[in-house]
Write a protein that holds these residues in place. Structure first.
Motif, PDB file in Angstrom:
ATOM      1  N   LEU A 298       0.832   2.156 -10.670  1.00 26.47           N
ATOM      2  CA  LEU A 298      -0.370   2.001 -10.407  1.00 26.47           C
ATOM      3  C   LEU A 298      -1.194   2.629  -9.261  1.00 26.47           C
ATOM      4  CD1 LEU A 298      -0.903  -1.693 -12.229  1.00 26.47           C
ATOM      5  CD2 LEU A 298      -1.746   0.672 -13.398  1.00 26.47           C
ATOM      6  N   LEU A 299      -0.406   2.328  -8.163  1.00 29.14           N
ATOM      7  CA  LEU A 299      -0.852   2.660  -6.878  1.00 29.14           C
ATOM      8  C   LEU A 299      -0.996   3.976  -6.674  1.00 29.14           C
ATOM      9  CD1 LEU A 299      -1.382   1.809  -4.009  1.00 29.14           C
ATOM     10  CD2 LEU A 299       0.958   1.793  -3.625  1.00 29.14           C
ATOM     11  N   PHE A 300       0.212   4.667  -7.071  1.00 34.39           N
ATOM     12  CA  PHE A 300       0.259   6.186  -6.933  1.00 34.39           C
ATOM     13  C   PHE A 300      -0.272   7.047  -7.936  1.00 34.39           C
ATOM     14  CE2 PHE A 300       3.679   4.602  -4.015  1.00 34.39           C
ATOM     15  CZ  PHE A 300       3.263   5.380  -2.796  1.00 34.39           C
ATOM     16  N   THR A 301      -0.257   6.726  -9.175  1.00 32.88           N
ATOM     17  CA  THR A 301      -0.940   7.462 -10.177  1.00 32.88           C
ATOM     18  C   THR A 301      -2.457   7.189 -10.484  1.00 32.88           C
ATOM     19  OG1 THR A 301      -0.257   6.034 -12.091  1.00 32.88           O
ATOM     20  CG2 THR A 301       1.474   7.670 -11.441  1.00 32.88           C
TER      21      THR A 301
ATOM     22  N   ASN B 167       0.789  -1.378   0.123  1.00 37.46           N
ATOM     23  CA  ASN B 167      -0.105   0.031  -0.180  1.00 37.46           C
ATOM     24  C   ASN B 167       0.794   1.230  -0.106  1.00 37.46           C
ATOM     25  OD1 ASN B 167       0.798   0.353   2.614  1.00 37.46           O
ATOM     26  ND2 ASN B 167      -0.824  -1.009   3.461  1.00 37.46           N
ATOM     27  N   HIS B 168       0.330   2.336   0.204  1.00 33.73           N
ATOM     28  CA  HIS B 168       1.203   3.778   0.021  1.00 33.73           C
ATOM     29  C   HIS B 168       2.042   3.655   1.220  1.00 33.73           C
ATOM     30  CE1 HIS B 168      -2.670   4.656  -2.193  1.00 33.73           C
ATOM     31  NE2 HIS B 168      -1.920   5.451  -2.853  1.00 33.73           N
ATOM     32  N   PRO B 169       1.841   3.604   2.332  1.00 34.52           N
ATOM     33  CA  PRO B 169       2.884   3.536   3.507  1.00 34.52           C
ATOM     34  C   PRO B 169       4.221   2.680   3.331  1.00 34.52           C
ATOM     35  CG  PRO B 169       0.565   3.796   4.466  1.00 34.52           C
ATOM     36  CD  PRO B 169       0.325   3.221   3.028  1.00 34.52           C
ATOM     37  N   GLY B 170       3.607   1.613   2.552  1.00 34.80           N
ATOM     38  CA  GLY B 170       4.691   0.600   2.474  1.00 34.80           C
ATOM     39  C   GLY B 170       5.690   0.992   1.672  1.00 34.80           C
ATOM     40  N   TYR B 171       5.031   1.435   0.474  1.00 34.21           N
ATOM     41  CA  TYR B 171       6.016   1.922  -0.689  1.00 34.21           C
ATOM     42  C   TYR B 171       6.559   3.130  -0.097  1.00 34.21           C
ATOM     43  CZ  TYR B 171       4.853  -1.599  -4.296  1.00 34.21           C
ATOM     44  OH  TYR B 171       4.857  -2.897  -5.168  1.00 34.21           O
ATOM     45  N   ALA B 172       6.093   3.972   0.606  1.00 30.94           N
ATOM     46  CA  ALA B 172       6.716   5.398   0.871  1.00 30.94           C
ATOM     47  C   ALA B 172       7.981   4.982   1.775  1.00 30.94           C
ATOM     48  CB  ALA B 172       5.857   6.089   1.732  1.00 30.94           C
ATOM     49  N   VAL B 173       8.216   3.918   2.487  1.00 36.82           N
ATOM     50  CA  VAL B 173       9.322   3.721   3.190  1.00 36.82           C
ATOM     51  C   VAL B 173      10.402   3.124   2.192  1.00 36.82           C
ATOM     52  CG1 VAL B 173      10.105   1.874   4.835  1.00 36.82           C
ATOM     53  CG2 VAL B 173       8.241   2.926   5.385  1.00 36.82           C
ATOM     54  N   PHE B 174       9.964   2.365   1.242  1.00 37.19           N
ATOM     55  CA  PHE B 174      10.942   1.922   0.187  1.00 37.19           C
ATOM     56  C   PHE B 174      11.598   2.907  -0.756  1.00 37.19           C
ATOM     57  CE2 PHE B 174      12.138  -2.579   0.098  1.00 37.19           C
ATOM     58  CZ  PHE B 174      11.201  -3.023   1.014  1.00 37.19           C
TER      59      PHE B 174
END
Length: 667
Positions: free
Chosen positions: A142-145, A31-38
């Motif tokens: 796909l998640l962010f855009t 999800n968004h928080p998970g990818y933000a960390v990466f």
């Protein structure tokens, strides 16, 4: 401006995308928080290693000017023109690659909706057993855009790296720099590369990984640095993580790396970390999951009949026949329909019968125009390569017959330098300057070892042919092509051929055909195809070829959203919709707008209670009902659902217009 920092950057982007996908899936945080960390980790990595990536340079402006000056020459200028057209096509048109929209993008959307990778209940087995390389690159976009429009960049950015990598690999494997410089611009004009570079197909984007695997391994022979081997190992892992069919292609890289294994002992902890990363981003996670869910690490247990070759002998000559046939088909071939209808009757039975028994149905099919679904390197490049190899062979025979026998060497006397250069075509100690007069490329790989590396990709291709019965092998072996070429291009003959006038004429023809293929492509036409064809059909009513062409361009123009009319029949407020189609039907239209609704897959044989518990509205394909030998009324009576609306849609030209139904399950 060196291409190498950008190759390293792309490798790290690919590694972190796959690592993030599998790690966040294991944690249930896709999800968004998970990818933000990466993303934060990636930003820190770039900052601390900015010198390694080449982002800090006092000569940046002068290098950029020097880089731009290169495009004043005809071949780089033509490549730049192709790249601009490819980018325009990717920006103008949404992704329409059929395998991409039928299973690769939907499987990612399904994972994002669930917050983790999951085995999807669907008749489309490809959503479950296939490699996930391009999917993990697609997931954050796909998640962010919330859009598929930017996905073509996953293919376009690696396409820009091809020329530099090709020149580096070719020269390090013994191809003369002048020859390598020509082919570094020519090879990317292959039809599958220019068509897929603006697409979401997944056949050509691993080519960068194959070339990087070889390039860094060759560099390690000279630099003796562990870091070069680490990059080579990561590139090899990404190569098989993109497609399992690339597994045999690890052979040439393994040969180069194996001899340098002592270098990896210098920093065992870092080497262990790299090997762990390589395992995660390779096909290994999918192999484990396939073993768990279907009992077969490769996933072939779920595939159609013919995917796994029954007879290795038939596989070798059959795949060779298909690769040759499809690569030498003219780019404009109006007789394709006639060939597809009569090919099995025309071909001798000793060819047609074994191939029909061992390959997937439809192996003989070709198209009127090259498309990203089936094209290989294409007619122009294939003809140029064939003529170049034959001409080089004849040239060498002529030189051998005219040259006098070498004088007997006197004791203690060294042979002349020029004689050594002519007689030792694979000499690892020969240096050659690039066509632009910049620096030297010095190979330190022993001659016999280099010959083994040159032969290894051909052995890998032989292994692929013995195992695979899939249609369109000319498309699937895209990463093999650049590693097959060096063996055909070594020697003094090639450097003489490229000086000839006829060579320059043929090179011009190759680029002209590439531009024509790119402009006329039904996937992303760069001309007003439907407008012109409609007017032409008015002036020539009933003309078969015009009717066929207009139908093809019309269907392709709707590929990105083929069930838009079906989606319009659904209540806008529903958050989940069921989908019952064939294993090759696409549900991409029902996911749109992305993030607002999820799609649940069902089978016609699923219990009505199972469907009713998860969704209220279900979209049912009429072609699926026909294949299962049932009717809508019979299924409605059995399931207790009611028909809400009916419409028609065309997903594939070969299937034509098919009915689609929206049904509702009563609570």
């Amino acid at each position: 401006m060196s291409f190498l920092p950008f190759v390293k950057l792309w490798l790290w982007v690919s590694v972190l995308a796959s690592l993030a996908g599998w790690t966040l899936s294991a944690l249930g945080q896709l999800n968004h928080p998970g990818y933000a960390v990466f993303f934060l980790v990636f930003a820190l990595l770039v900052w601390f290693w900015r010198k390694e990536f080449g982002f800090v340079s006092s000569k940046r402006i002068s290098r950029c000017k020097k880089f731009l000056r290169r495009f004043r020459r005809p071949l780089p200028l033509c490549f730049a023109g192709l790249a601009i057209l490819i980018f325009l096509g990717g920006v103008i048109y949404p992704p329409g690659n059929y395998t991409g929209i039928s299973y690769r993008i939907p499987r990612v959307l399904n994972w994002l909706a669930n917050g983790h990778w999951n085995w999807i209940h669907t008749p489309d087995y490809r959503m479950n057993n296939r490699a996930c390389g391009i999917e993990w690159l697609s997931a954050p976009l796909l998640l962010f855009t919330k859009s598929t429009r930017g996905l073509f960049l996953i293919n376009f950015l690696p396409f820009l790296l091809l020329p530099g990598l090709i020149f580096s690999v070719f020269t390090r494997l013994g191809v003369r720099a002048r020859v390598a410089w020509q082919w570094m611009w020519l090879f990317p004009t292959a039809y599958n590369f220019i068509l897929q570079a603006g697409s979401v197909a997944n056949d050509t984007f691993p080519v960068v990984y194959a070339l990087a695997m070889m390039d860094f391994a060759c560099r390690a022979w000279k630099s003796r640095q562990s870091s070069d081997l680490w990059y080579s190992i990561l590139a090899a892992a990404l190569l098989v993580g993109a497609k399992a069919s690339n597994l045999p292609l690890l052979l040439p890289g393994a040969i180069l790396i194996f001899a340098l294994l002592p270098l990896l002992r210098r920093k065992l902890m870092t080497t262990a970390l790299v090997l762990l990363l390589a395992a995660v981003v390779s096909f290994l996670p999918m192999a484990i999951l396939n073993t768990h869910y279907c009992g077969d690490w490769s996933g072939l247990a779920l595939e159609r009949s013919g995917m796994d070759m029954k007879s290795p002998v038939v596989g070798v000559w059959g795949n060779a026949f298909l690769i040759t046939l499809n690569n030498f088909v003219p780019p404009l071939f109006p007789l394709a329909g006639w060939w597809n209808q009569h090919a099995l009757e025309i071909l001798p039975q000793f060819i047609a019968t074994p191939m029909s028994a061992n390959f997937e149905p439809g192996f003989h099919m070709i198209g009127e125009l090259p498309t990203e679904d089936w094209a290989g390197i294409g007619f122009g490049l294939s003809v140029l390569l064939l003529i170049s190899v034959v001409a080089s062979f004849l040239f060498r025979r002529r030189i051998s017959s005219l040259s006098p026998r070498p004088a007997k060497r006197e004791a203690g006397r060294e042979p002349e330098r020029g004689a050594a250069f002519k007689t030792n075509l694979l000499s690892p100690t020969l240096s050659s300057r690039s066509a632009g007069g910049e620096g030297e490329v010095l190979s330190v790989i022993p001659r016999e070892f280099c010959l083994l590396v040159l032969l290894a990709p051909w052995i890998a291709l032989l292994a692929y042919c013995m195992k695979s019965g899939m249609v369109t092998p000319q498309r699937l072996i895209a990463p093999y092509y650049p590693l097959l070429l060096p063996l055909l291009l070594i020697g003094a003959g090639q450097s003489q051929i490229i000086r000839r006038f006829w060579w320059r004429v043929m090179v011009g023809g190759v680029f002209i055909l590439a531009f024509v293929v790119l402009v006329l492509s039904p996937d992303r036409p760069l001309w007003p195809a439907k407008t012109i064809l409609s007017k032409a059909l008015v002036q020539h009513p009933g003309q078969r070829l015009l009717t066929r062409a207009l139908n093809v361009y019309t269907v392709y123009s709707k590929r990105a959203d083929p069930l838009a009319d079906v989606r319009a029949l659904l209540p806008p407020e529903i958050k989940a919709v069921g989908f019952i189609g064939t294993e090759d039907d696409t549900d991409i239209s029902l996911w749109q707008p992305i993030g607002k609704r999820r799609v649940e897959h069902f089978l016609l044989t699923d219990p009505p209670e199972q469907v009713r518990q998860r969704v209220q509205y279900v979209v049912v394909g009429g072609f699926n009902l026909q294949l299962r030998r049932t009717t809508l009324d019979a299924w409605l009576e059995q399931s207790g659902a009611e028909l809400v609306a009916t419409t028609n849609a065309t997903l594939k030209v070969s299937e034509g217009v098919q009915p689609w139904y929206v049904v509702r399950f009563k609570k």
